[in-house]
Design a protein around this motif. Sequence first.
Motif, PDB file in Angstrom:
ATOM      1  N   LEU A 303       0.926  -0.675   0.364  1.00 20.39           N
ATOM      2  CA  LEU A 303       0.354  -0.097   0.526  1.00 20.39           C
ATOM      3  C   LEU A 303       1.251   1.395   0.232  1.00 20.39           C
ATOM      4  O   LEU A 303       0.299   2.376  -0.297  1.00 20.39           O
ATOM      5  N   THR A 304       1.786   0.907   0.456  1.00 21.22           N
ATOM      6  CA  THR A 304       2.612   2.106   0.677  1.00 21.22           C
ATOM      7  C   THR A 304       4.541   2.589  -0.635  1.00 21.22           C
ATOM      8  O   THR A 304       4.862   3.890  -0.266  1.00 21.22           O
ATOM      9  N   SER A 305       5.023   1.391  -0.671  1.00 22.91           N
ATOM     10  CA  SER A 305       5.523   1.110  -1.360  1.00 22.91           C
ATOM     11  C   SER A 305       5.514   2.224  -2.809  1.00 22.91           C
ATOM     12  O   SER A 305       5.046   2.103  -3.426  1.00 22.91           O
ATOM     13  N   GLY A 309       4.109   1.681  -6.749  1.00 23.00           N
ATOM     14  CA  GLY A 309       3.531   2.579  -7.419  1.00 23.00           C
ATOM     15  C   GLY A 309       1.768   2.416  -7.502  1.00 23.00           C
ATOM     16  O   GLY A 309       1.478   3.057  -8.546  1.00 23.00           O
ATOM     17  N   PHE A 310       1.165   1.069  -6.813  1.00 21.85           N
ATOM     18  CA  PHE A 310      -0.305   1.296  -6.859  1.00 21.85           C
ATOM     19  C   PHE A 310      -1.042   2.068  -6.226  1.00 21.85           C
ATOM     20  O   PHE A 310      -2.211   2.187  -5.950  1.00 21.85           O
ATOM     21  N   LYS A 366       4.882 -12.222  -7.896  1.00 25.06           N
ATOM     22  CA  LYS A 366       5.782 -11.852  -8.031  1.00 25.06           C
ATOM     23  C   LYS A 366       5.350  -9.903  -8.782  1.00 25.06           C
ATOM     24  O   LYS A 366       6.277  -9.344  -7.965  1.00 25.06           O
ATOM     25  N   PRO A 367       4.081 -10.177  -9.391  1.00 26.00           N
ATOM     26  CA  PRO A 367       4.553  -8.620  -9.646  1.00 26.00           C
ATOM     27  C   PRO A 367       3.908  -7.763  -8.822  1.00 26.00           C
ATOM     28  O   PRO A 367       4.121  -6.600  -8.671  1.00 26.00           O
TER      29      PRO A 367
END
Length: 575
Positions: A303-305, A309-310, A366-367
């Motif tokens: 959620l934060t990485s 960039g999601f 993995k993605p």
Amino acid sequence: MRDLQPSQLFRTALISSTVPLLLALTGMVEAFSKRGLIGEAVSVGHVLLFLSILIAAYLFERRQKSPSPLNATISGIVIGGVSGIVLVVLVFLTKALIPKPWDLRSIFPNASPALIEVLTFSRGERTGALLLFLFSVVSGLIGTLFPLIPLLIRGPLTTGFLVTLIVGLLQDIISTLPIFRGKIIKFFFARSGFKPVGALLIFIVTIVLAALWHQYGRRLREEHRQLQQRRPMTVQIAVWTFVLLFLLVLPRIVGSYMSEVLDTVGLYILMGLGLNIVVGFAGMLDLGYVAFFAIGAYTMAVLTSTELGFFNLTFWEALPLSILASIAAGVILGVPVLKMRGDYLAIVTMGFGEIIRILVLSDFLKPILGGAQGLTRIARPVIEGPIIGRIVIKDPPHFYYLILIGCLIALFISIRLKASRLGRAWMAIREDEDVAEAMGINLVTTKLLAFATGAALSGLSGAIFASKINSMAPHSFNLLISIYVLSLIIVGGMGSLPGVVVGAFALMGLPELLREFAEYRMLVYGAAMVVMMLYKPEGLWPEATHVRALRQEESREPVPEPSPKKAPAATVASE
């Protein structure tokens, strides 16, 4: 010699001699000898070696029904002498002073020249072997004669030795503390270990303080109890205020490195409080607890990485979602295992933990989860305000306060739940599940609430952990994490809230301070478990009800079965 059995004595001597031999051949003596205790003359490896002989002799003498100074002296000489002979034989075999057709080091790689230097005190083979034998005999004598010393003297001597040993082990840490820098360190410590004067001074001061506490401690505890009865709220408020103030200023006292150690201990306290609800309160053995820790951490990472960039949420926005994800996983795990107990429940929960680990490593996810490489650039907690400005929590002292707040919240929740109706229902299930169901307790709801509550605290710990290290990798969530958390609960006391804190400091804090011995951490865990189960099965700070139950079981004496009565002889009626 009337009460001394030679066969039992020699059997004990042969068995006890294997302990220092194994410590030497497994490399522990050589590894621990790198840390000096008193200058370069006495190392921690020497203490470990001779302490094993002393403890074996002490345990043998404690089992004697009618100990006497003469029998204790003979027993100590025999036990120490046999152990010394075994170690001397090891020295000569390794140094090849006698012909042999094989190389000992090909079988035991740790039987190295460095080990022989430690065993012989760097005095040569013959002189060193003689010293090794003499010190072994002296260790055996101290062990057998020690139980004959009055408790008023024996207790302070033991405390003084342990405190001196612990302070010597923590020399590097103590030297970095801001309050101990300068002349104080130079007075007590040499380059490696204590100076003899410093060790003697700490030993004497500790003995005096322990003797005073032994004499006046009971009176002080009685006065404190009476004060609590007269003014319970005032005493509790004063104690908690002092503890809170001490915890707030602790990072400034201990420095950055110790704050890092306290952060690690705090994260394990958070997980321990959660697992204590599942195992200690409800009695459900969970070996897959690390799964909820991993779910909370990976939820925070995803959620934060900024690497993915999601979502690009902040830490505070992602924190409740991480906890909710862990709660959902706890309910999902709890549903299929509701009817399982004991070992079956442990196996299934352990499988759940392995499933989470394999999913994280899979190519399918993995993605999203990064696979074996993990995720990086996880958001840090940020505090903003008109007065304080913008503060990014990234240093160990800053994370200490965040983890402290989490531990206090978890401790408050655990205290309230333990005294609530739900907590009593958990304890009823722990004692007897069938009786609890017969009394009207809904097993489905109660068990699911235990799994969900424990998972929430584990998810909170995982979310803070992910933000703290700013990266995430699957190797941080293996089965050993669950074993560590379960071990600290057992050592501290099953079901005891203070026991979780004590167990975390004992099993996680001390190994973190002695990182050069980290390869023997699991061996220390195993030894601690064996000692705890033998001599203090209720834990270091046990729950009162658990102690009463154990004492009741120990006080029950087996009732002898009545011997069958002889049947009366048949009489033949005369006709």
